[in-house]
Design an enzyme around this catalytic site. Structure first.
Site, PDB file in Angstrom:
ATOM      1  N   CYS A   1       0.826  -1.209   0.000  1.00  0.00           N
ATOM      2  CA  CYS A   1       0.000   0.000   0.000  1.00  0.00           C
ATOM      3  C   CYS A   1       0.858   1.256   0.000  1.00  0.00           C
ATOM      4  O   CYS A   1       0.706   2.135  -0.854  1.00  0.00           O
ATOM      5  CB  CYS A   1      -0.947  -0.019   1.202  1.00  0.00           C
ATOM      6  SG  CYS A   1      -0.146  -0.467   2.757  1.00  0.00           S
TER       7      CYS A   1
HETATM    8  N1  LIG Z   1      -4.638  -4.200   4.678  1.00  0.00           N
HETATM    9  C1  LIG Z   1      -4.046  -3.505   3.742  1.00  0.00           C
HETATM   10  O1  LIG Z   1      -4.303  -2.285   3.600  1.00  0.00           O
HETATM   11  C2  LIG Z   1      -3.048  -4.142   2.834  1.00  0.00           C
HETATM   12  C3  LIG Z   1      -2.674  -5.467   2.975  1.00  0.00           C
HETATM   13  N2  LIG Z   1      -1.732  -5.993   2.099  1.00  0.00           N
HETATM   14  C4  LIG Z   1      -1.343  -7.382   2.198  1.00  0.00           C
HETATM   15  O2  LIG Z   1      -2.448  -8.190   1.758  1.00  0.00           O
HETATM   16  C5  LIG Z   1      -2.461  -9.423   2.466  1.00  0.00           C
HETATM   17  C6  LIG Z   1      -3.799  -9.535   3.166  1.00  0.00           C
HETATM   18  O3  LIG Z   1      -3.863  -8.446   4.047  1.00  0.00           O
HETATM   19  P1  LIG Z   1      -5.145  -8.206   4.974  1.00  0.00           P
HETATM   20  O4  LIG Z   1      -6.349  -8.672   4.278  1.00  0.00           O
HETATM   21  O5  LIG Z   1      -5.087  -6.817   5.463  1.00  0.00           O
HETATM   22  O6  LIG Z   1      -4.821  -9.200   6.177  1.00  0.00           O
HETATM   23  P2  LIG Z   1      -5.845  -9.847   7.209  1.00  0.00           P
HETATM   24  O7  LIG Z   1      -5.027 -10.199   8.397  1.00  0.00           O
HETATM   25  O8  LIG Z   1      -7.031  -8.979   7.352  1.00  0.00           O
HETATM   26  O9  LIG Z   1      -6.314 -11.192   6.467  1.00  0.00           O
HETATM   27  C7  LIG Z   1      -5.376 -12.185   6.122  1.00  0.00           C
HETATM   28  C8  LIG Z   1      -6.137 -13.455   5.937  1.00  0.00           C
HETATM   29  O10 LIG Z   1      -5.201 -14.502   5.647  1.00  0.00           O
HETATM   30  C9  LIG Z   1      -5.689 -15.699   6.168  1.00  0.00           C
HETATM   31  N3  LIG Z   1      -4.594 -16.467   6.766  1.00  0.00           N
HETATM   32  C10 LIG Z   1      -3.911 -16.180   7.886  1.00  0.00           C
HETATM   33  N4  LIG Z   1      -3.020 -17.158   8.142  1.00  0.00           N
HETATM   34  C11 LIG Z   1      -3.176 -18.081   7.170  1.00  0.00           C
HETATM   35  C12 LIG Z   1      -2.558 -19.333   6.885  1.00  0.00           C
HETATM   36  N5  LIG Z   1      -1.576 -19.786   7.659  1.00  0.00           N
HETATM   37  N6  LIG Z   1      -2.959 -20.016   5.790  1.00  0.00           N
HETATM   38  C13 LIG Z   1      -3.940 -19.516   4.987  1.00  0.00           C
HETATM   39  N7  LIG Z   1      -4.575 -18.341   5.206  1.00  0.00           N
HETATM   40  C14 LIG Z   1      -4.187 -17.652   6.289  1.00  0.00           C
HETATM   41  C15 LIG Z   1      -6.716 -15.353   7.247  1.00  0.00           C
HETATM   42  O11 LIG Z   1      -7.924 -15.940   6.856  1.00  0.00           O
HETATM   43  P3  LIG Z   1      -8.408 -17.344   7.459  1.00  0.00           P
HETATM   44  O12 LIG Z   1      -8.151 -17.320   8.925  1.00  0.00           O
HETATM   45  O13 LIG Z   1      -9.835 -17.347   7.102  1.00  0.00           O
HETATM   46  O14 LIG Z   1      -7.562 -18.351   6.745  1.00  0.00           O
HETATM   47  C16 LIG Z   1      -6.850 -13.860   7.206  1.00  0.00           C
HETATM   48  O15 LIG Z   1      -8.189 -13.448   7.179  1.00  0.00           O
HETATM   49  C17 LIG Z   1      -1.275  -9.366   3.440  1.00  0.00           C
HETATM   50  O16 LIG Z   1      -0.154  -9.994   2.869  1.00  0.00           O
HETATM   51  C18 LIG Z   1      -1.022  -7.882   3.587  1.00  0.00           C
HETATM   52  O17 LIG Z   1       0.310  -7.640   3.957  1.00  0.00           O
HETATM   53  C19 LIG Z   1      -1.193  -5.283   1.069  1.00  0.00           C
HETATM   54  C20 LIG Z   1      -1.569  -3.992   0.895  1.00  0.00           C
HETATM   55  C21 LIG Z   1      -2.479  -3.312   1.766  1.00  0.00           C
HETATM   56  C1  LIG Z   2      -0.797   0.082   9.198  1.00  0.00           C
HETATM   57  C2  LIG Z   2       0.052  -1.116   8.902  1.00  0.00           C
HETATM   58  O1  LIG Z   2       0.385  -1.888   9.766  1.00  0.00           O
HETATM   59  N1  LIG Z   2       0.387  -1.311   7.628  1.00  0.00           N
HETATM   60  C3  LIG Z   2       1.202  -2.449   7.213  1.00  0.00           C
HETATM   61  C4  LIG Z   2       1.211  -2.459   5.704  1.00  0.00           C
HETATM   62  C5  LIG Z   2       0.545  -3.708   5.142  1.00  0.00           C
HETATM   63  C6  LIG Z   2       1.072  -4.024   3.826  1.00  0.00           C
HETATM   64  O2  LIG Z   2       0.933  -3.353   2.860  1.00  0.00           O
HETATM   65  O3  LIG Z   2       1.753  -5.135   3.866  1.00  0.00           O
HETATM   66  P1  LIG Z   2       2.715  -5.787   2.806  1.00  0.00           P
HETATM   67  O4  LIG Z   2       3.037  -4.764   1.793  1.00  0.00           O
HETATM   68  O5  LIG Z   2       3.842  -6.214   3.602  1.00  0.00           O
HETATM   69  O6  LIG Z   2       1.909  -6.862   2.153  1.00  0.00           O
HETATM   70  C7  LIG Z   2       2.641  -2.309   7.698  1.00  0.00           C
HETATM   71  O7  LIG Z   2       3.065  -1.177   7.907  1.00  0.00           O
HETATM   72  O8  LIG Z   2       3.308  -3.356   7.762  1.00  0.00           O
END
Ligand SMILES: NC(=O)C1=CN([C@@H]2O[C@H](COP(=O)(O)OP(=O)(O)OC[C@H]3O[C@@H](n4cnc5c(N)ncnc54)[C@H](OP(=O)(O)O)[C@@H]3O)[C@@H](O)[C@H]2O)C=CC1
Ligand SMILES: CC(=O)N[C@@H](CCC(=O)OP(=O)(O)O)C(=O)O
EC number: 1.2.1.38
Length: 345
Positions: free
Chosen positions: A149
């Site tokens: 992000c």
């Molecule tokens: N939030 C944001 O703004 C952003 C997030 N990202 C990246 O996107 C990805 C998802 O982020 P986000 O949705 O915020 O994270 P969350 O923590 O909200 O969701 C991650 C999901 O992954 C699943 N998970 C966790 N552990 C495991 C496992 N061992 N095996 C399979 N599934 C698993 C869980 O679902 P369940 O328990 O149902 O399996 C969980 O709901 C991450 O890599 C994050 O770094 C990137 C950019 C921005």
């Molecule tokens: C507020 C906050 O905790 N933000 C996360 C960004 C999540 C994200 O973008 O994670 P990846 O790019 O690693 O998938 C952080 O700073 O690590």
């Protein structure tokens, strides 16, 4: 297109469902969970009720690959790295929201993420999905590494300056702020309401895993780019990222020239919107949309350029850009199913 979403119970997964539910060319074929399998989606997200009448399934990479056209991995770093090679070996096209396949140097990944890197072959073939700049690579990719992000907002803001070498490439300072949804749905001390409410926190100072991602990509725009200073802050709001970038101009500049450069650079990129002179974007002005809004300033007194770039971290910062990349992979207009006006107020 038939779609599978792994990690559907997370914020990225939920946003993918919101987008793809109304995408004219996509059908959500299956949603997958490692902890909620067997339960209907609405037990994790009551707001969908029966509008998305799907049950969360276990994660069987071969079955998933055989049944769908593209898989979104909305899973944490360290999980995607193990899951995705299995999906790809079974022939799946994958768009990964995690950081596991963004860094080409696996030692760099392990040093910053403190986790074992993904399979070197898959890391090498992954395409970095900053759509506005790398769509030509994305269209032929089996694996798209969706940008983080903060890097998305930062790189779209800095690219015109770095590519054209009109700043001191050793002077880049990036001041980044994020809403708490960036930390994901999983409870964490940093995101705990009493800790975050009425508070403003700096975190991962000089240690953020996005530093190598930003430097790697800026190096593609200009190999002379030096290390950047990047500091992240957590802001008591749910969605939104603002990155404010500072750099010394290498030549006499004026603000009109700067605006012309940005408007020309992004003239054909619907989701990048350049504010008029003297105007700067706020995060609410992109909330719930796939837009990246950019404001510009040039200070004659200091010789510095300031760029302000805002996105919705869950949309353009994750799920929105992931769907934008899917559109490109499947030969659709990149705006297909993504033209949401921001939610305002
Ligand atoms: N939030 C944001 O703004 C952003 C997030 N990202 C990246 O996107 C990805 C998802 O982020 P986000 O949705 O915020 O994270 P969350 O923590 O909200 O969701 C991650 C999901 O992954 C699943 N998970 C966790 N552990 C495991 C496992 N061992 N095996 C399979 N599934 C698993 C869980 O679902 P369940 O328990 O149902 O399996 C969980 O709901 C991450 O890599 C994050 O770094 C990137 C950019 C921005
Ligand atoms: C507020 C906050 O905790 N933000 C996360 C960004 C999540 C994200 O973008 O994670 P990846 O790019 O690693 O998938 C952080 O700073 O690590």
């Amino acid at each position: 297109m038939k779609i599978s979403i792994i990690g559907a119970t997370g914020y990225g997964g939920a946003e993918l469902i919101r987008i793809l539910h109304q995408h004219p060319e996509a059908t959500i074929h299956s949603i997958h969970s490692s902890s909620q399998q067997g339960k209907p989606l609405h037990t994790s997200y009551p707001h969908v009720q029966d509008a998305v009448n799907l049950e969360l399934e276990d994660i069987d990479p071969v079955k998933i690959a055989n049944e769908t056209d593209v898989v979104f991995a909305a899973t944490p770093s360290g999980v995607s790295s193990k899951l995705i090679p299995q999906l790809m070996d079974a022939g799946a096209k994958v768009i990964d929201l995690s950081g596991d396949f963004r860094l080409k140097n696996t030692e760099t990944y392990e040093s910053w993420y403190k986790k074992p890197a993904g399979d070197q072959k898959r890391v090498a073939e992954a395409v970095y999905g900053l759509t506005e700049w790398f769509a030509d690579d994305v269209k032929d990719a089996q694996l798209v590494a969706n940008p983080g992000c903060y890097p998305t907002a930062t790189l779209l803001g800095l690219a015109p300056l770095v590519k054209n070498g009109i700043i001191d490439l050793d002077s880049i300072i990036i001041d980044a702020k994020s809403g708490v949804s960036g930390a994901g749905r999983g409870a964490s001390p940093i995101a705990h309401f009493p800790e975050m409410n009425d508070n403003l926190k700096v975190y991962k100072v000089n240690e953020h895993q996005h530093i190598p991602e930003i430097e790697q990509t800026l190096g593609r725009f200009n190999a002379l780019t030096g290390p950047v200073s990047f500091t992240t802050h957590l802001v008591p709001m749910t969605r939104g990222i603002m990155t404010t970038m500072y750099a010394k101009a290498t030549e006499d500049f004026d603000i009109d020239k700067l605006h012309d450069l940005y408007k020309e650079t992004y003239a054909n990129n619907y989701f990048v919107r350049i504010r008029e002179k003297g105007l700067f974007p706020g995060t609410r002005e992109v909330c719930g949309s796939n837009f990246c809004d950019i404001g510009l300033a040039y200070c004659e007194r200091t010789g510095r350029i300031t760029v302000v770039s805002v996105i919705d971290n869950v949309m353009k910062g994750a799920a929105g850009q992931a769907v934008q990349n899917m559109n490109v992979q499947f030969g659709l207009d990149e705006t297909t199913g993504l033209d949401f006006l921001p939610i305002y107020p």
